[in-house]
Design a protein around this motif. Structure first.
Motif, PDB file in Angstrom:
ATOM      1  N   ASP A  26       0.820  -1.208   0.000  1.00  0.00           N
ATOM      2  CA  ASP A  26       0.000   0.000   0.000  1.00  0.00           C
ATOM      3  C   ASP A  26       0.856   1.262   0.000  1.00  0.00           C
ATOM      4  OD1 ASP A  26       1.063  -0.139   2.493  1.00  0.00           O
ATOM      5  OD2 ASP A  26      -0.838   0.074   3.583  1.00  0.00           O
ATOM      6  N   GLY A  27       2.189   1.098  -0.160  1.00  0.00           N
ATOM      7  CA  GLY A  27       3.068   2.255  -0.255  1.00  0.00           C
ATOM      8  C   GLY A  27       3.425   2.892   1.064  1.00  0.00           C
ATOM      9  N   THR A  28       3.063   2.281   2.159  1.00  0.00           N
ATOM     10  CA  THR A  28       3.352   2.864   3.465  1.00  0.00           C
ATOM     11  C   THR A  28       4.096   1.874   4.346  1.00  0.00           C
ATOM     12  OG1 THR A  28       1.261   2.093   4.405  1.00  0.00           O
ATOM     13  CG2 THR A  28       1.263   4.272   3.375  1.00  0.00           C
ATOM     14  N   VAL A  29       4.805   2.404   5.313  1.00  0.00           N
ATOM     15  CA  VAL A  29       5.465   1.582   6.323  1.00  0.00           C
ATOM     16  C   VAL A  29       4.546   1.534   7.540  1.00  0.00           C
ATOM     17  CG1 VAL A  29       7.474   1.396   7.823  1.00  0.00           C
ATOM     18  CG2 VAL A  29       7.729   2.227   5.480  1.00  0.00           C
ATOM     19  N   PRO A  30       4.347   0.353   8.124  1.00  0.00           N
ATOM     20  CA  PRO A  30       3.457   0.285   9.290  1.00  0.00           C
ATOM     21  C   PRO A  30       3.891   1.242  10.389  1.00  0.00           C
ATOM     22  CG  PRO A  30       4.024  -1.922   8.523  1.00  0.00           C
ATOM     23  CD  PRO A  30       4.880  -0.973   7.753  1.00  0.00           C
ATOM     24  N   ASP A  31       2.938   1.918  10.992  1.00  0.00           N
ATOM     25  CA  ASP A  31       3.279   2.820  12.089  1.00  0.00           C
ATOM     26  C   ASP A  31       3.195   2.076  13.415  1.00  0.00           C
ATOM     27  OD1 ASP A  31       0.576   2.560  12.640  1.00  0.00           O
ATOM     28  OD2 ASP A  31       0.063   4.620  12.135  1.00  0.00           O
ATOM     29  N   MET A  32       3.479   2.775  14.478  1.00  0.00           N
ATOM     30  CA  MET A  32       3.523   2.160  15.802  1.00  0.00           C
ATOM     31  C   MET A  32       2.177   1.543  16.173  1.00  0.00           C
ATOM     32  SD  MET A  32       4.418   4.040  19.405  1.00  0.00           S
ATOM     33  CE  MET A  32       2.792   4.799  19.522  1.00  0.00           C
ATOM     34  N   ASN A  33       1.110   2.246  15.905  1.00  0.00           N
ATOM     35  CA  ASN A  33      -0.205   1.744  16.289  1.00  0.00           C
ATOM     36  C   ASN A  33      -0.587   0.486  15.523  1.00  0.00           C
ATOM     37  OD1 ASN A  33      -0.804   3.668  18.261  1.00  0.00           O
ATOM     38  ND2 ASN A  33      -1.425   5.159  16.717  1.00  0.00           N
ATOM     39  N   TYR A  34      -0.070   0.335  14.306  1.00  0.00           N
ATOM     40  CA  TYR A  34      -0.320  -0.895  13.554  1.00  0.00           C
ATOM     41  C   TYR A  34       0.202  -2.091  14.335  1.00  0.00           C
ATOM     42  CZ  TYR A  34       0.240  -4.535  10.027  1.00  0.00           C
ATOM     43  OH  TYR A  34       0.200  -5.729   9.355  1.00  0.00           O
ATOM     44  N   LEU A 320       7.293  -7.736  34.079  1.00  0.00           N
ATOM     45  CA  LEU A 320       7.378  -7.118  32.757  1.00  0.00           C
ATOM     46  C   LEU A 320       6.317  -7.755  31.870  1.00  0.00           C
ATOM     47  CD1 LEU A 320      10.413  -6.081  30.687  1.00  0.00           C
ATOM     48  CD2 LEU A 320       8.781  -7.642  29.628  1.00  0.00           C
ATOM     49  N   GLN A 321       5.473  -6.938  31.273  1.00  0.00           N
ATOM     50  CA  GLN A 321       4.433  -7.498  30.417  1.00  0.00           C
ATOM     51  C   GLN A 321       3.893  -6.458  29.441  1.00  0.00           C
ATOM     52  OE1 GLN A 321       0.900  -8.839  32.425  1.00  0.00           O
ATOM     53  NE2 GLN A 321       1.052  -7.284  34.017  1.00  0.00           N
ATOM     54  N   ASN A 322       3.317  -6.971  28.369  1.00  0.00           N
ATOM     55  CA  ASN A 322       2.717  -6.142  27.326  1.00  0.00           C
ATOM     56  C   ASN A 322       3.750  -5.187  26.724  1.00  0.00           C
ATOM     57  OD1 ASN A 322       0.271  -7.384  27.955  1.00  0.00           O
ATOM     58  ND2 ASN A 322      -0.382  -5.716  29.309  1.00  0.00           N
ATOM     59  N   VAL A 323       4.709  -5.792  26.007  1.00  0.00           N
ATOM     60  CA  VAL A 323       5.784  -5.029  25.378  1.00  0.00           C
ATOM     61  C   VAL A 323       5.840  -5.397  23.894  1.00  0.00           C
ATOM     62  CG1 VAL A 323       8.261  -4.564  25.306  1.00  0.00           C
ATOM     63  CG2 VAL A 323       7.128  -4.965  27.515  1.00  0.00           C
ATOM     64  N   VAL A 324       5.893  -4.379  23.039  1.00  0.00           N
ATOM     65  CA  VAL A 324       6.027  -4.584  21.591  1.00  0.00           C
ATOM     66  C   VAL A 324       7.328  -3.931  21.133  1.00  0.00           C
ATOM     67  CG1 VAL A 324       5.073  -4.029  19.329  1.00  0.00           C
ATOM     68  CG2 VAL A 324       3.546  -4.724  21.187  1.00  0.00           C
ATOM     69  N   ILE A 325       8.114  -4.689  20.371  1.00  0.00           N
ATOM     70  CA  ILE A 325       9.380  -4.198  19.814  1.00  0.00           C
ATOM     71  C   ILE A 325       9.301  -4.383  18.306  1.00  0.00           C
ATOM     72  CG2 ILE A 325      11.880  -4.498  19.775  1.00  0.00           C
ATOM     73  CD1 ILE A 325      11.436  -5.867  22.610  1.00  0.00           C
ATOM     74  N   ALA A 326       9.333  -3.291  17.549  1.00  0.00           N
ATOM     75  CA  ALA A 326       9.082  -3.384  16.109  1.00  0.00           C
ATOM     76  C   ALA A 326       9.995  -2.456  15.331  1.00  0.00           C
ATOM     77  CB  ALA A 326       7.625  -3.046  15.810  1.00  0.00           C
ATOM     78  N   ASP A 327      10.360  -2.919  14.121  1.00  0.00           N
ATOM     79  CA  ASP A 327      11.131  -2.092  13.183  1.00  0.00           C
ATOM     80  C   ASP A 327      12.406  -1.547  13.818  1.00  0.00           C
ATOM     81  OD1 ASP A 327       9.789  -2.359  10.823  1.00  0.00           O
ATOM     82  OD2 ASP A 327       8.459  -0.653  11.152  1.00  0.00           O
ATOM     83  N   CYS A 328      13.132  -2.423  14.503  1.00  0.00           N
ATOM     84  CA  CYS A 328      14.387  -2.011  15.131  1.00  0.00           C
ATOM     85  C   CYS A 328      15.569  -2.721  14.473  1.00  0.00           C
ATOM     86  CB  CYS A 328      14.368  -2.313  16.630  1.00  0.00           C
ATOM     87  SG  CYS A 328      13.187  -1.298  17.564  1.00  0.00           S
ATOM     88  N   ILE A 329      16.726  -2.066  14.505  1.00  0.00           N
ATOM     89  CA  ILE A 329      17.958  -2.623  13.958  1.00  0.00           C
ATOM     90  C   ILE A 329      18.996  -2.644  15.071  1.00  0.00           C
ATOM     91  CG2 ILE A 329      19.793  -2.368  12.256  1.00  0.00           C
ATOM     92  CD1 ILE A 329      17.823  -0.710  10.565  1.00  0.00           C
ATOM     93  N   VAL A 330      19.637  -3.792  15.243  1.00  0.00           N
ATOM     94  CA  VAL A 330      20.778  -3.894  16.157  1.00  0.00           C
ATOM     95  C   VAL A 330      21.977  -4.319  15.318  1.00  0.00           C
ATOM     96  CG1 VAL A 330      21.735  -4.976  18.210  1.00  0.00           C
ATOM     97  CG2 VAL A 330      19.277  -4.493  18.090  1.00  0.00           C
ATOM     98  N   TYR A 331      22.992  -3.475  15.270  1.00  0.00           N
ATOM     99  CA  TYR A 331      24.157  -3.750  14.434  1.00  0.00           C
ATOM    100  C   TYR A 331      25.240  -4.530  15.173  1.00  0.00           C
ATOM    101  CZ  TYR A 331      22.569  -0.799  10.599  1.00  0.00           C
ATOM    102  OH  TYR A 331      21.869  -0.282   9.554  1.00  0.00           O
TER     103      TYR A 331
END
Length: 547
Positions: A26-34, A320-331
């Motif tokens: 759809d031409g977009t990158v998912p945002d945080m709320n997605y 620790l609960q209810n955590v989302v980690i998305a679109d991250c890079i670790v080099y």
């Protein structure tokens, strides 16, 4: 199913291409709320803090941008004035700003513009010892509500004036440069410290144990050894960290602790690869949090979940609960996504998706040991893409920092026994690791109910499992020159459906240990291998079922 290396590589590439095409159709990158709404568990809605419209420029409170003037008091005055007036934004404009510790307040957004470089003073005397007998953190806040760290400014922790360096971790040129520039080296030659106080601090702290009526100042001679973290926000809610770069930290770079409704996004962590204890982003006992669109280079763990017992928390609720980690890079890091080692507070509902790990020591790393453990469950990891992983692509270890004296011994299960279960790992792709999958549980508590599906990994060593149970491998492809695909020791109820392997494979399963039982292999063409099953001493012939 036996596949050539070329075919496997091509298949993995096609899967990746399909995923990216679908994600971008759809031409977009998912945002945080997605990602929050598509989490595999019910994720509470996160609310960004909002701040009053008034702005407080630190220059109006006496700040000077010349890299020499100490702006600690000017920044403190601006934050205090902002908070007293009901909140707003404290503005750090472009410039070179030298400062001591910064203490945040409720309803205040500390915003550093792009072009603002905030240098924390290398004068350690201005960082006091606090009531918890730790050094004043460079940026801190406790019991806050509605607080922000925003903007594209850079915070430099002057960590090179604090951190030790292990000779084993340093390139020869770096070691020579540091030792010639000053500082001290341990008597065995293995560790460099910038100061004599840092080198002697550990022995000093040990000497204080058991002494009555200790005060924070009693720890001052060990200040350089204790070292502060760069950012610690504790016991707070409605926290936004959006945009900054945190670099050169004395210890952990970004360490929210016991925070609720926490948003970390667009953050860059830049710690040197040799930074001792130089973790990137560590969440400690946080709830309802997202880490989104962040980039990490770290000297220790990259993005790490920790959880220790909170005496004020509900004992039935994970720390620790209810955590989302998305679109991250670790080099670079000891692990791309990490759990542990302290998990005694428990963890529940963590979702990692669409992340890249490149040149990390380990890709997905789950670690703890007896005495630090707790229940860690309902962990979901998907669409992770890794390259050049030094050791394991996927690792479960319950012997972290164990000296080996109690391995293979059954000890009583307690509330501090590591319990890793109910992990769902899918669509994970890794090119070039030392070991594909390694699972090591305890004799008294196997790692259990681990589900891996649609995974492609190329590695020197394939799959190793010890004290594991209820492991499901579905559509898993391992590219390896090793002749044995799976080495299973004291493991039960292992199911592999449509597991795929290289032409070099001659044995699908090597089973050892008297507890090993109920290994089921289906859709594998294993019977065409020269020796599909190898059984160790004491392993029953009916242990492995090839369907």
């Amino acid at each position: 199913m036996k596949l050539s290396l070329k075919h496997l590589a091509l298949t993995g590439a096609l899967v990746l291409a399909h995923f990216f095409k679908a994600a971008a159709q759809d031409g977009t990158v998912p945002d945080m709320n997605y990602y929050l709404t598509h989490a595999p568990f019910k994720m509470p809605a996160l609310t960004e803090p909002h701040f009053n419209g008034k702005t407080y420029n630190i220059q109006d409170y006496g700040a000077v941008s010349n890299g020499e003037y100490l702006n600690t008091e000017a920044i403190r005055k601006a934050i205090t004035a902002c908070s007293a007036a009901g909140g707003g934004t404290v503005h750090i404009p472009p410039g070179l700003w030298l400062t001591g510790p910064i203490v945040l307040q409720s309803n205040v957004n500390l915003h550093a513009d792009r072009g603002a470089l905030i240098i924390f003073s290398p004068d350690h005397a201005i960082y006091p010892i606090l009531a918890d007998n730790k050094v004043q953190r460079l940026i801190s806040g406790n019991n806050l509500e509605n607080v922000g760290l925003t903007g594209e400014g850079i915070y430099d922790g002057s960590g090179d004036t604090w951190r030790p360096l292990k000779k084993s971790k340093a390139a020869p040129a770096l070691w020579n440069d540091l030792t010639k520039s000053g500082g001290v080296v341990s008597t065995d030659g293995s560790m460099y410290w910038p100061t004599k106080e840092g080198l002697e601090g550990e022995a000093y702290v040990k000497g204080l144990k058991g002494k009555p009526n200790l005060k924070p100042d009693d720890y001052l001679p060990a200040r350089d050894f204790l070292r502060p973290n760069l950012v610690v926000i504790s016991n707070s809610k409605n926290v936004l960290i959006d945009g900054p770069t945190f670099k050169n930290s004395p210890m952990f770079a970004l360490n929210p602790n016991n925070c609720n409704n926490l948003i970390i996004r667009n953050v860059t962590i830049n710690n040197e690869y040799y930074a001792q204890n130089g973790d990137g982003i560590d969440l400690s006992a946080c709830k309802n949090a997202v880490i989104y669109h962040c980039t990490v280079n770290a000297g220790d763990d990259g993005i790490c979940m920790k959880s220790s017992t909170n005496k004020n928390a509900n004992a039935d609720e994970a720390g620790l609960q209810n955590v989302v980690i998305a679109d991250c890079i670790v080099y670079h890091a000891h692990g791309g996504f990490v759990i542990g080692s302290n998990t005694d507070g428990g963890m529940n509902n963590v979702y990692v998706t669409n992340c890249n790990y490149v040149n990390t020591d380990i890709g997905i790393r789950v670690k703890s040991n007896r005495g630090r453990g707790g229940l860690v469950h309902n962990i979901y990891i998907d669409n992770v893409f890794m390259h050049d992983i030094l050791n394991e692509a996927i690792l479960f270890s319950t012997y972290y920092e164990d000296n080996g004296t109690n391995q293979n011994k059954v000890v009583p299960v307690t509330n501090l026994t590591p319990k890793f279960q109910d992990f769902y790992i899918s669509h994970v792709y890794c090119n070039n690791a030392k070991t594909a999958i390694s699972i090591t549980g305890l004799p008294e508590m196997p790692v259990n109910h681990i589900n891996l599906s649609d995974v492609v990994i190329s590695a020197q060593q394939p799959i190793v499992a010890t004290e594991a149970s209820e492991i499901v491998l579905k559509n898993v492809k391992i590219i390896s020159p090793e002749k044995t695909l799976m080495k299973l020791d004291n493991s039960q109820n292992i199911t592999a459906d449509n597991i795929q392997y290289s032409n070099e494979t001659t044995t699908l399963v090597a089973a050892t240990g008297t507890k090993t039982s109920n290994i089921k292999i289906s859709n594998s063409n294993a019977k065409k291998l020269s020796k599909p099953v190898q059984l160790g001493t004491g392993v029953d012939k009916s242990t492995v079922h090839i369907l």
